[in-house]
Structure formats: C-alpha cells, structure tokens
Design a protein around this motif. Structure first.
Motif, mmCIF file in Angstrom:
data_model
loop_
_atom_site.group_PDB
_atom_site.id
_atom_site.type_symbol
_atom_site.label_atom_id
_atom_site.label_comp_id
_atom_site.label_asym_id
_atom_site.label_seq_id
_atom_site.Cartn_x
_atom_site.Cartn_y
_atom_site.Cartn_z
ATOM 1 N N ASN A 19 0.815 -1.225 0.000
ATOM 2 C CA ASN A 19 0.000 0.000 0.000
ATOM 3 C C ASN A 19 0.844 1.269 0.000
ATOM 4 O O ASN A 19 0.399 2.307 -0.496
ATOM 5 N N ARG A 62 -5.155 -0.322 -3.248
ATOM 6 C CA ARG A 62 -4.747 -0.696 -1.892
ATOM 7 C C ARG A 62 -5.425 -2.010 -1.545
ATOM 8 O O ARG A 62 -6.538 -2.267 -2.003
ATOM 9 N N THR A 80 -10.080 -6.938 0.829
ATOM 10 C CA THR A 80 -10.753 -6.086 -0.136
ATOM 11 C C THR A 80 -9.701 -5.301 -0.894
ATOM 12 O O THR A 80 -8.603 -5.057 -0.403
ATOM 13 N N GLU A 82 -9.146 -1.745 -2.720
ATOM 14 C CA GLU A 82 -9.667 -0.378 -2.839
ATOM 15 C C GLU A 82 -8.938 0.327 -3.979
ATOM 16 O O GLU A 82 -7.846 -0.062 -4.374
ATOM 17 N N GLY A 83 -9.568 1.378 -4.499
ATOM 18 C CA GLY A 83 -8.925 2.210 -5.503
ATOM 19 C C GLY A 83 -9.066 1.721 -6.930
ATOM 20 O O GLY A 83 -8.397 2.225 -7.822
ATOM 21 N N GLN A 91 -17.063 -4.887 -5.357
ATOM 22 C CA GLN A 91 -15.886 -4.716 -4.513
ATOM 23 C C GLN A 91 -14.910 -5.849 -4.833
ATOM 24 O O GLN A 91 -15.151 -6.995 -4.477
#
Length: 128
Positions: A19, A62, A80, A82-83, A91
């Motif tokens: 990340n 991320r 999960t 993200e981004g 998701q």
C-alpha cells in the motif's frame, strides 16, 4: 514456528509494504525459496515486478485484510481491494493462502473475484 500473532502481523506488514509502495522492504518478509503458485515462480523478484505492474495500472490500488485465519504454519486471508473502479460497482477481493517458514512467507496461493476480466490481476499480469 510462526505464531498466530506473528502470522497476522507479517501479513499486515506485507500489505503495508504494498500500500505504501515500499516493495523492496517486502522482500525481507519472504524466504529466498519463496514460491508463488499464481506466478509459478521462486523468489520474491517476480512478485515485486507484479506489484509494480499492478500499481502502475492502478495507482490508487490498496489491499486491506478483512479476515486472517491462521492454522499452524498456514494462513488464509480475505482482502478487499480499494482504488479500482469497476463498471458494476463490485468490490474486488483477493483470497490468499500463505505458508510460513521461520517467520517468513515461504509459499503462496491466490485467487481474486469482483474484477472485470479486463482488469483482473491475472489479465494485467498476462496469466491464464
């Protein structure tokens, strides 16, 4: 032997390296003989290259562990992603299983879901 707390901390450190794009620091978390089943490679160099490819295509990407289940020298992780915008609003998720040796990652299996085919990790990395 890797304890439950050690395994969870190791996974979280690896995700933090991803990340924050500190890929070189993640190499120290893997044994020299680390084997990635999804990539079919030994060593972390190919994994680092894969991380670079994914984050070049998805700069905001991320991963966040939602579940970490540890049993002996193995851990299953549901994360999960993200981004990454998906056309259907799904998701994206990663499912990974790790085997540890002496407090480091020794082996990894993985799969993903929720990614449209054109942006799945397998597609981006050119894997079937």
């Amino acid at each position: 032997m890797t304890t439950r707390d050690d395994a969870s901390a190791l996974i979280q450190r690896m995700q933090e390296c991803f990340n924050t794009r500190r890929f070189d620091q993640a190499a120290d978390l893997h044994t020299p003989g680390f084997f990635s089943h999804p990539l079919g490679t030994t060593g972390f160099a190919a994994g680092k290259d894969a991380w670079r490819m994914l984050t070049a295509r998805f700069p905001s990407m991320r991963v966040v562990a939602q579940d970490i289940l540890v049993d002996g020298d193995r851990a299953a992780v549901r994360s999960t992603v993200e981004g990454i915008e998906t056309p259907d609003g799904a998701q994206p998720m990663l499912f990974e299983i790790f085997r540890f040796d002496d407090g480091r990652f020794a082996e990894m299996w993985g799969a993903s879901t929720g990614f449209p085919p054109s942006i799945s990790p397998e597609d981006v990395l050119g894997r079937p």
